[in-house]
Design a protein around this motif. Structure first.
Motif, PDB file in Angstrom:
ATOM      1  N   ARG A 121       0.816  -1.222   0.000  1.00  0.00           N
ATOM      2  CA  ARG A 121       0.000   0.000   0.000  1.00  0.00           C
ATOM      3  C   ARG A 121       0.847   1.267   0.000  1.00  0.00           C
ATOM      4  O   ARG A 121       0.422   2.307  -0.502  1.00  0.00           O
ATOM      5  CB  ARG A 121      -0.955  -0.004   1.193  1.00  0.00           C
ATOM      6  N   ILE A 161       1.237   2.739  -3.430  1.00  0.00           N
ATOM      7  CA  ILE A 161       0.069   3.195  -4.190  1.00  0.00           C
ATOM      8  C   ILE A 161       0.202   4.660  -4.586  1.00  0.00           C
ATOM      9  O   ILE A 161      -0.052   5.033  -5.738  1.00  0.00           O
ATOM     10  CB  ILE A 161      -1.219   2.953  -3.376  1.00  0.00           C
ATOM     11  N   ALA A 188       0.226   5.991  -8.373  1.00  0.00           N
ATOM     12  CA  ALA A 188      -0.912   6.812  -8.807  1.00  0.00           C
ATOM     13  C   ALA A 188      -0.442   8.160  -9.345  1.00  0.00           C
ATOM     14  O   ALA A 188      -0.926   8.635 -10.384  1.00  0.00           O
ATOM     15  CB  ALA A 188      -1.884   6.999  -7.655  1.00  0.00           C
ATOM     16  N   LEU A 195      -7.077   6.182  -1.398  1.00  0.00           N
ATOM     17  CA  LEU A 195      -6.515   5.192  -2.313  1.00  0.00           C
ATOM     18  C   LEU A 195      -5.985   3.976  -1.550  1.00  0.00           C
ATOM     19  O   LEU A 195      -6.132   2.835  -1.984  1.00  0.00           O
ATOM     20  CB  LEU A 195      -5.400   5.811  -3.157  1.00  0.00           C
ATOM     21  N   HIS A 254      -8.777   1.557  -0.491  1.00  0.00           N
ATOM     22  CA  HIS A 254      -9.479   0.790  -1.533  1.00  0.00           C
ATOM     23  C   HIS A 254      -8.856  -0.609  -1.655  1.00  0.00           C
ATOM     24  O   HIS A 254      -7.634  -0.756  -1.570  1.00  0.00           O
ATOM     25  CB  HIS A 254      -9.382   1.535  -2.869  1.00  0.00           C
ATOM     26  N   TRP A 262      -8.504  -2.654  -4.250  1.00  0.00           N
ATOM     27  CA  TRP A 262      -7.791  -2.840  -5.511  1.00  0.00           C
ATOM     28  C   TRP A 262      -7.743  -4.296  -5.994  1.00  0.00           C
ATOM     29  O   TRP A 262      -6.672  -4.884  -6.155  1.00  0.00           O
ATOM     30  CB  TRP A 262      -6.346  -2.304  -5.420  1.00  0.00           C
ATOM     31  N   GLU A 281      -6.152  -1.718 -12.450  1.00  0.00           N
ATOM     32  CA  GLU A 281      -7.318  -0.979 -11.968  1.00  0.00           C
ATOM     33  C   GLU A 281      -6.919   0.430 -11.524  1.00  0.00           C
ATOM     34  O   GLU A 281      -7.619   1.407 -11.821  1.00  0.00           O
ATOM     35  CB  GLU A 281      -7.976  -1.723 -10.805  1.00  0.00           C
ATOM     36  N   LEU A 282      -5.782   0.543 -10.817  1.00  0.00           N
ATOM     37  CA  LEU A 282      -5.309   1.860 -10.375  1.00  0.00           C
ATOM     38  C   LEU A 282      -5.062   2.771 -11.570  1.00  0.00           C
ATOM     39  O   LEU A 282      -5.423   3.956 -11.549  1.00  0.00           O
ATOM     40  CB  LEU A 282      -4.033   1.694  -9.557  1.00  0.00           C
ATOM     41  N   LYS A 283      -4.467   2.239 -12.608  1.00  0.00           N
ATOM     42  CA  LYS A 283      -4.209   3.026 -13.821  1.00  0.00           C
ATOM     43  C   LYS A 283      -5.511   3.522 -14.435  1.00  0.00           C
ATOM     44  O   LYS A 283      -5.643   4.693 -14.814  1.00  0.00           O
ATOM     45  CB  LYS A 283      -3.443   2.168 -14.827  1.00  0.00           C
ATOM     46  N   LEU A 324     -13.326   6.793  -8.474  1.00  0.00           N
ATOM     47  CA  LEU A 324     -13.032   5.611  -7.672  1.00  0.00           C
ATOM     48  C   LEU A 324     -14.296   4.790  -7.472  1.00  0.00           C
ATOM     49  O   LEU A 324     -15.296   5.314  -6.970  1.00  0.00           O
ATOM     50  CB  LEU A 324     -12.457   6.039  -6.320  1.00  0.00           C
TER      51      LEU A 324
END
Length: 494
Positions: A350, A353, A357, A383, A386, A388, A394-396, A418
């Motif tokens: 995490r 992230i 991002a 973020l 979440h 994920w 998915e983040l992209k 989101l």
């Protein structure tokens, strides 16, 4: 009696004609009306090996023109040589063979010309030339053209792969992060990259297994050669061999030209088998043989091709379990999994992230020609919370959506992008300032109070430490505690 008439009657004239025919470089046969040889010169003997006594009085067709090059019988009635004895016409052929006395075929071109005497057809003369050298040159030229076309196609496909490499690099960038989970993966990459060992990359969908494969390749001794990706899940079963090994023109319906397979494209480089667990069980043996022997045959071609390829495979399946269930060959599993590399999911890293991002935000803003947004502490905390399930992919996608939805805004509109996110109290603040409205002191104080209350509720009234409200708001814990007391905000009694 004229001098010309006397010359024609000279006995030596016939002998002179014989010497001229024998000295000719082309093979010459004289035939009677029945197609039997009446004359053969020395060139014909030299070219075909049949001696004069073996030829005179025999059927030329039966002797050395009886069979086509492909082994089919050649009927006498179809022979152009004998056609001249029937229709009185000259017949020229440039793509047939005569058979040597030793049993091999001699490519020839020949002309069969009828002989007329006093208006009557009285035989024919056959003049032929050995064109073996010409045929050899034509075959070499055809092979050269075929090789040029093969190389041209290979270069075109390598060019396409290089374009894909550039596109992927632009979309994903380098491996980003400093978490302990990622550092373990990077140490595995460093350890195996410069070896020829096969690598099996394991991880959930979207964790970046292809980036890991690329990192291994780029840090290997094969970095200056192609990295060729094969998406095993997208290959139709009937085209599996053609995709991997290539095919020759006419090998099957739709094979209109030769095609270079992925293994040949990856020669001296790396073959990346993405989603290798999706290969049908009945086709795994063919792949195993090619990987073990480093050789294969194109579809429709008997010639064996040898290659030097390093194998990197990736899957989100538990291949060991697939082996137990009989859905994946055990020998192929052990061939691929010499050195397994585990790629952690985003939920296990995490702390990575936020930088990932931010990298995507900067990239998409550049593409759209916009000023880059900086993530706030509140957005970073959101973020991190979440789950994920789609990991980096998915983040992209979320960051791309957020940048698109933030046109004209001063801050990144993360809440609308989101999945499953409800707009917090502070979103009203963003909207009022973006619209240019002015808050009274009372409205501003109420807004600040609502924002503090929302932060405490989201963090379950945790003030300090990781994922606490102070971190979410970007405040010191002591400052947050003071403001809570100023607004009279207390944790509800259970």
């Amino acid at each position: 009696m004229t001098e010309h008439t006397q010359l024609l009657q000279e006995p030596s004239l016939h002998r002179l004609h014989q010497l001229i025919l024998k000295a000719a470089g082309e093979g010459i046969y004289g035939l009677d009306c029945d197609g039997k040889a009446t004359f053969v010169n020395e060139a014909a003997v030299r070219i075909l090996g049949w001696k004069e006594q073996e030829v005179i009085g025999t059927s030329i067709h039966d002797l050395h023109h009886h069979t086509h090059l492909d082994g089919r019988h050649y009927p006498t009635e179809e022979c152009p040589i004998y056609a001249a004895l029937k229709d009185g016409e000259v017949h020229q052929v440039d793509d047939e063979v005569f058979w040597h006395s030793a049993g091999h075929a001699v490519p020839v071109e020949y002309t069969s010309t009828p002989i007329w005497e006093n208006g009557r057809l009285n035989g024919a003369v056959v003049i032929f030339r050995d064109i073996s050298e010409r045929v050899k040159i034509e075959e070499e030229r055809e092979r050269a053209f075929a090789e040029i076309n093969r190389l041209k196609e290979q270069l075109e496909q390598e060019r396409d792969y290089l374009r894909d490499e550039i596109n992927i690099s632009a979309n994903f960038g380098e491996i980003i992060g400093a978490s302990q989970a990622l550092k373990r993966t990077l140490s595995q990459i460093e350890a195996v990259a410069r070896t020829p060992t096969s690598v099996l990359i394991l991880g959930e969908s979207g964790v970046g297994k292809e980036m890991v494969a690329r990192a291994i390749h780029l840090n290997s001794d094969r970095a200056h050669h192609p990295l060729v990706k094969v998406n095993c899940a997208s290959i139709p079963k009937e085209l599996f061999e053609s995709e991997f090994f290539g095919h020759v023109k006419g090998a099957f319906t739709g094979a209109h030209r030769d095609r270079v397979g992925k293994m040949q494209l990856a020669n001296q480089g790396t073959l990346f088998l993405d989603e290798v667990g999706e290969i049908p069980l009945d086709l795994q043996g063919k792949l195993l043989r090619a990987l073990q022997e480093s050789e294969f045959e194109k579809v429709g071609d008997e010639r064996t091709q040898r290659v030097d390829v390093r194998i990197i495979a990736a899957t989100n399946r538990d291949l060991a379990e697939e082996v137990k269930r009989g859905r994946f060959r055990e020998d192929l599993y052990y061939r691929l999994s010499v050195f397994p590399v585990d790629v952690p999911p985003l939920k296990q890293r995490r702390e990575d992230i936020a930088p990932i991002a931010q990298h995507f935000i900067n990239s998409f803003c550049r593409q759209l020609g916009r000023r880059p947004f900086a993530l706030t502490q509140a957005q970073i905390a959101k973020l991190k919370q979440h789950p994920w399930p789609g990991n980096i992919r998915e983040l992209k996608n979320v960051m791309e959506r957020a940048v698109i939805l933030s046109a004209g805004a001063h801050r990144l509109n993360l809440d609308m992008a989101l999945p499953g996110s409800e707009p917090p109290q502070e979103q009203a603040e963003d909207q009022m300032f973006v619209a240019g409205e002015i808050l009274t002191e009372t409205e501003f104080r109420q807004l600040e109070k609502n924002n503090l209350l929302a932060a405490m509720q989201r963090t379950q009234w945790k003030i300090s430490g990781a994922d606490g409200a102070a971190e979410l708001l970007g405040l010191k814990p002591s400052t947050l505690a003071y403001r809570l007391s100023q607004f009279g905000i207390k944790r509800p009694q259970p």
